[in-house]
Scaffold this active site. Sequence first.
Site, PDB file in Angstrom:
ATOM      1  N   SER A  48       8.488 -13.479  -8.706  1.00 21.71           N
ATOM      2  CA  SER A  48       9.244 -13.428  -9.960  1.00 21.71           C
ATOM      3  C   SER A  48       9.589 -14.788 -10.543  1.00 21.71           C
ATOM      4  O   SER A  48       9.791 -14.902 -11.751  1.00 21.71           O
ATOM      5  CB  SER A  48      10.541 -12.642  -9.739  1.00 21.71           C
ATOM      6  OG  SER A  48      11.369 -13.273  -8.775  1.00 21.71           O
ATOM      7  N   HIS A  85       7.829  -6.725  -9.939  1.00 21.38           N
ATOM      8  CA  HIS A  85       7.375  -7.554 -11.053  1.00 21.38           C
ATOM      9  C   HIS A  85       5.907  -7.295 -11.365  1.00 21.38           C
ATOM     10  O   HIS A  85       5.188  -8.182 -11.817  1.00 21.38           O
ATOM     11  CB  HIS A  85       7.636  -9.030 -10.741  1.00 21.38           C
ATOM     12  CG  HIS A  85       9.095  -9.306 -10.500  1.00 21.38           C
ATOM     13  ND1 HIS A  85       9.649  -9.284  -9.238  1.00 21.38           N
ATOM     14  CD2 HIS A  85      10.102  -9.545 -11.362  1.00 21.38           C
ATOM     15  CE1 HIS A  85      10.951  -9.527  -9.341  1.00 21.38           C
ATOM     16  NE2 HIS A  85      11.251  -9.685 -10.607  1.00 21.38           N
ATOM     17  N   LYS A 116      12.961  -2.085 -14.359  1.00 23.99           N
ATOM     18  CA  LYS A 116      12.314  -3.079 -15.219  1.00 23.99           C
ATOM     19  C   LYS A 116      11.377  -2.357 -16.188  1.00 23.99           C
ATOM     20  O   LYS A 116      11.831  -1.747 -17.139  1.00 23.99           O
ATOM     21  CB  LYS A 116      11.617  -4.138 -14.364  1.00 23.99           C
ATOM     22  CG  LYS A 116      12.621  -5.015 -13.600  1.00 23.99           C
ATOM     23  CD  LYS A 116      11.944  -6.116 -12.816  1.00 23.99           C
ATOM     24  CE  LYS A 116      12.954  -7.122 -12.284  1.00 23.99           C
ATOM     25  NZ  LYS A 116      13.913  -6.576 -11.326  1.00 23.99           N
TER      26      LYS A 116
END
Length: 311
Positions: free
Chosen positions: A98, A126, A157
């Site tokens: 990340s 991610h 996310k």
Amino acid sequence: QSIHKDLEEKIARFHQREDAILYASCFDANAGIFEALLTPEDAVLSDELNHASIIDGIRLCKANKYRYKHMDMQDLEAKLQDAQKHRLRLVATDGAFSMDGDIAPLREICQLAQKYDALVFIDECHATGFLGPNGRGTDELLGVMDKVTIINSTLGKALGGAAGGYTTGPKPLIDLLRQRSRPYLFSNSLPPAVVGCASKALDLLMDSNAIAQSMAAKTQRFRSKMTAAGFTISGKDHPICPVMLGDARLAAVMAEDMLSRGIYVIGFSYPVVPKGKARIRVQISAVHSDEDIDRCVEAFTEVGQKHGALP
């Protein structure tokens, strides 16, 4: 509730795995897996730049712990050779890291795991939703979906942005986690509204690969234009685009100046990143238009020239 079970089934189908288990966050998923799976007879081999939640999860287990140099396959192989004396070996890595936007060499990791009879665990927080042709993550991007044993990822996310995490993998492992994983047993499940949002996000991804494909194009546009302007962008082909500046104060004042121009970016410096590695981390989103990206590059160029980051 039934919607939770439906979402777990959908997550497993999305990742092409046997089963999945929901947690309140991926931090909880990482806290819950290593202690439940590994014993003092086992070994876990972890990339030195793995996310803090992986590190904390590994600390909770009693397995023998090895830390290999960041994405260094020679060092990983040496550690795997040393770990042959243990019953079970688990290689643990972020799929995409990340802070630097770099992607783990999963092909090579899986080859080594096969050679030394190890399992592979990846944290895909991610990567899920936007890396790979259909947004399934780094294992899809690198063509090793059938070789990665366990995936932990987030709903917080790309898959909705609110909360939630999960583990997906072999059904016997998921059955074990339902009986042994503390963050699952001793915490509340996800709020139904979050489950609904994540379920819809997965529907969108599985109905069409347009979102995942657009992310790749937008990322390439930003990275190439920023590089042409004279900036150094860390990582490779990832929507996390760290603009490397080196100086902590420069990163802070440039981020403030960008905000005054209507662009929200975050400056990172020590202790979040090593000394001398200060950066502004930009994250490209599917909702950004080409005009948004171009305006961001223009603002970076103006601010960079103003503060001496560019000639």
